[in-house]
Motif scaffolding. Sequence first.
Motif, PDB file in Angstrom:
ATOM      1  N   TYR A   1      59.721  64.147  66.874  1.00  0.00           N
ATOM      2  CA  TYR A   1      59.376  63.044  65.984  1.00  0.00           C
ATOM      3  C   TYR A   1      58.141  62.345  66.523  1.00  0.00           C
ATOM      4  N   ASP A   2      57.090  62.306  65.718  1.00  0.00           N
ATOM      5  CA  ASP A   2      55.866  61.602  66.078  1.00  0.00           C
ATOM      6  C   ASP A   2      55.789  60.308  65.278  1.00  0.00           C
ATOM      7  N   THR A   3      55.578  59.209  65.963  1.00  0.00           N
ATOM      8  CA  THR A   3      55.369  57.915  65.322  1.00  0.00           C
ATOM      9  C   THR A   3      53.889  57.568  65.450  1.00  0.00           C
ATOM     10  N   ILE A   4      53.241  57.317  64.316  1.00  0.00           N
ATOM     11  CA  ILE A   4      51.820  56.959  64.333  1.00  0.00           C
ATOM     12  C   ILE A   4      51.711  55.519  64.832  1.00  0.00           C
ATOM     13  N   ILE A   5      50.954  55.316  65.924  1.00  0.00           N
ATOM     14  CA  ILE A   5      50.868  53.973  66.504  1.00  0.00           C
ATOM     15  C   ILE A   5      49.485  53.339  66.366  1.00  0.00           C
ATOM     16  N   GLU A   6      48.453  54.147  66.118  1.00  0.00           N
ATOM     17  CA  GLU A   6      47.117  53.569  65.908  1.00  0.00           C
ATOM     18  C   GLU A   6      46.249  54.565  65.152  1.00  0.00           C
ATOM     19  N   LEU A   7      45.522  54.035  64.173  1.00  0.00           N
ATOM     20  CA  LEU A   7      44.579  54.840  63.401  1.00  0.00           C
ATOM     21  C   LEU A   7      43.260  54.085  63.295  1.00  0.00           C
ATOM     22  N   MET A  43      52.922  74.197  64.397  1.00  0.00           N
ATOM     23  CA  MET A  43      54.124  73.670  63.737  1.00  0.00           C
ATOM     24  C   MET A  43      54.481  74.477  62.492  1.00  0.00           C
ATOM     25  N   SER A  44      55.776  74.693  62.296  1.00  0.00           N
ATOM     26  CA  SER A  44      56.229  75.379  61.080  1.00  0.00           C
ATOM     27  C   SER A  44      56.662  74.390  60.002  1.00  0.00           C
ATOM     28  N   GLU A  45      56.927  73.145  60.392  1.00  0.00           N
ATOM     29  CA  GLU A  45      57.294  72.089  59.442  1.00  0.00           C
ATOM     30  C   GLU A  45      56.711  70.767  59.918  1.00  0.00           C
ATOM     31  N   CYS A  46      56.366  69.916  58.949  1.00  0.00           N
ATOM     32  CA  CYS A  46      55.933  68.551  59.245  1.00  0.00           C
ATOM     33  C   CYS A  46      56.297  67.713  58.022  1.00  0.00           C
ATOM     34  N   GLU A  47      57.353  66.943  58.141  1.00  0.00           N
ATOM     35  CA  GLU A  47      57.879  66.157  57.024  1.00  0.00           C
ATOM     36  C   GLU A  47      57.831  64.669  57.354  1.00  0.00           C
ATOM     37  N   LEU A  48      57.712  63.853  56.328  1.00  0.00           N
ATOM     38  CA  LEU A  48      57.727  62.408  56.516  1.00  0.00           C
ATOM     39  C   LEU A  48      59.178  61.956  56.663  1.00  0.00           C
ATOM     40  N   GLU A  49      59.519  61.472  57.840  1.00  0.00           N
ATOM     41  CA  GLU A  49      60.868  60.982  58.130  1.00  0.00           C
ATOM     42  C   GLU A  49      61.017  59.526  57.702  1.00  0.00           C
ATOM     43  N   ARG A  50      59.954  58.746  57.948  1.00  0.00           N
ATOM     44  CA  ARG A  50      59.962  57.323  57.593  1.00  0.00           C
ATOM     45  C   ARG A  50      58.535  56.899  57.250  1.00  0.00           C
ATOM     46  N   PRO A  51      58.338  56.206  56.127  1.00  0.00           N
ATOM     47  CA  PRO A  51      56.988  55.774  55.760  1.00  0.00           C
ATOM     48  C   PRO A  51      56.472  54.670  56.684  1.00  0.00           C
ATOM     49  N   GLY A  52      55.158  54.527  56.693  1.00  0.00           N
ATOM     50  CA  GLY A  52      54.512  53.510  57.507  1.00  0.00           C
ATOM     51  C   GLY A  52      54.629  52.123  56.919  1.00  0.00           C
ATOM     52  N   GLU A  53      54.084  51.156  57.650  1.00  0.00           N
ATOM     53  CA  GLU A  53      54.195  49.749  57.279  1.00  0.00           C
ATOM     54  C   GLU A  53      53.423  49.418  56.004  1.00  0.00           C
ATOM     55  N   ARG A  54      52.164  49.834  55.930  1.00  0.00           N
ATOM     56  CA  ARG A  54      51.337  49.542  54.754  1.00  0.00           C
ATOM     57  C   ARG A  54      51.046  50.780  53.937  1.00  0.00           C
ATOM     58  N   ASP A  55      50.931  51.902  54.607  1.00  0.00           N
ATOM     59  CA  ASP A  55      50.597  53.181  53.981  1.00  0.00           C
ATOM     60  C   ASP A  55      51.699  54.162  54.381  1.00  0.00           C
ATOM     61  N   PRO A  56      52.239  54.925  53.432  1.00  0.00           N
ATOM     62  CA  PRO A  56      53.314  55.862  53.785  1.00  0.00           C
ATOM     63  C   PRO A  56      52.963  56.792  54.944  1.00  0.00           C
ATOM     64  N   GLU A  57      51.689  57.186  55.063  1.00  0.00           N
ATOM     65  CA  GLU A  57      51.270  58.103  56.131  1.00  0.00           C
ATOM     66  C   GLU A  57      50.572  57.357  57.272  1.00  0.00           C
ATOM     67  N   GLY A  58      50.604  56.016  57.246  1.00  0.00           N
ATOM     68  CA  GLY A  58      49.848  55.222  58.206  1.00  0.00           C
ATOM     69  C   GLY A  58      50.645  54.785  59.417  1.00  0.00           C
ATOM     70  N   VAL A  59      50.156  53.729  60.048  1.00  0.00           N
ATOM     71  CA  VAL A  59      50.774  53.193  61.260  1.00  0.00           C
ATOM     72  C   VAL A  59      52.245  52.869  60.992  1.00  0.00           C
TER      73      VAL A  59
END
Length: 145
Positions: free
Chosen positions: A65-71, A35-51
């Motif tokens: 666009y990748d949506t984090i669904i489980e950590l 990847m040449s870029e990876c930006e936060l499009e929308r913050p997570g529910e509890r943690d900006p980089e989380g689920v």
Amino acid sequence: MKRQEVAVTATSTADADTLYRLLCDRAAVVVWSPMSECELERPGERDPEGVGSVRRQRLGRTVGYDTIIELRPGRLFRYSHEGLPVNGYVGTVTLTPVDGGCRVDWSSSFTPRYPLTGWLLRRGVRRFLTDCVTGLASYAETATP
């Protein structure tokens, strides 16, 4: 159309926590992946980089666009993807400690949107995931915890 499955594996001398940290750190993604870029499009529910967070990523002219669904810290990183001509793309990175390091299993499954494209999409996704898993495993060995 038939659901497609792709799975790749690498082993790293780094521990699972280091690998997990690099998966969750979107700034590091551009270092160990194609990847040449990876930006936060929308913050997570509890943690900006989380689920629930959405990452906007670029590879050449392709944007996805990748949506984090489980950590699961130190064990699992699961996401859905939009941007390819597929439906229901889900990627899973599983980290398994082994003697002297960690095994990284990266898999994805998806259904092609168009007939007769499964083999081509599978080949492209396999190449991309191989670059990701080997880049992650290798970079983690030099990353400072």
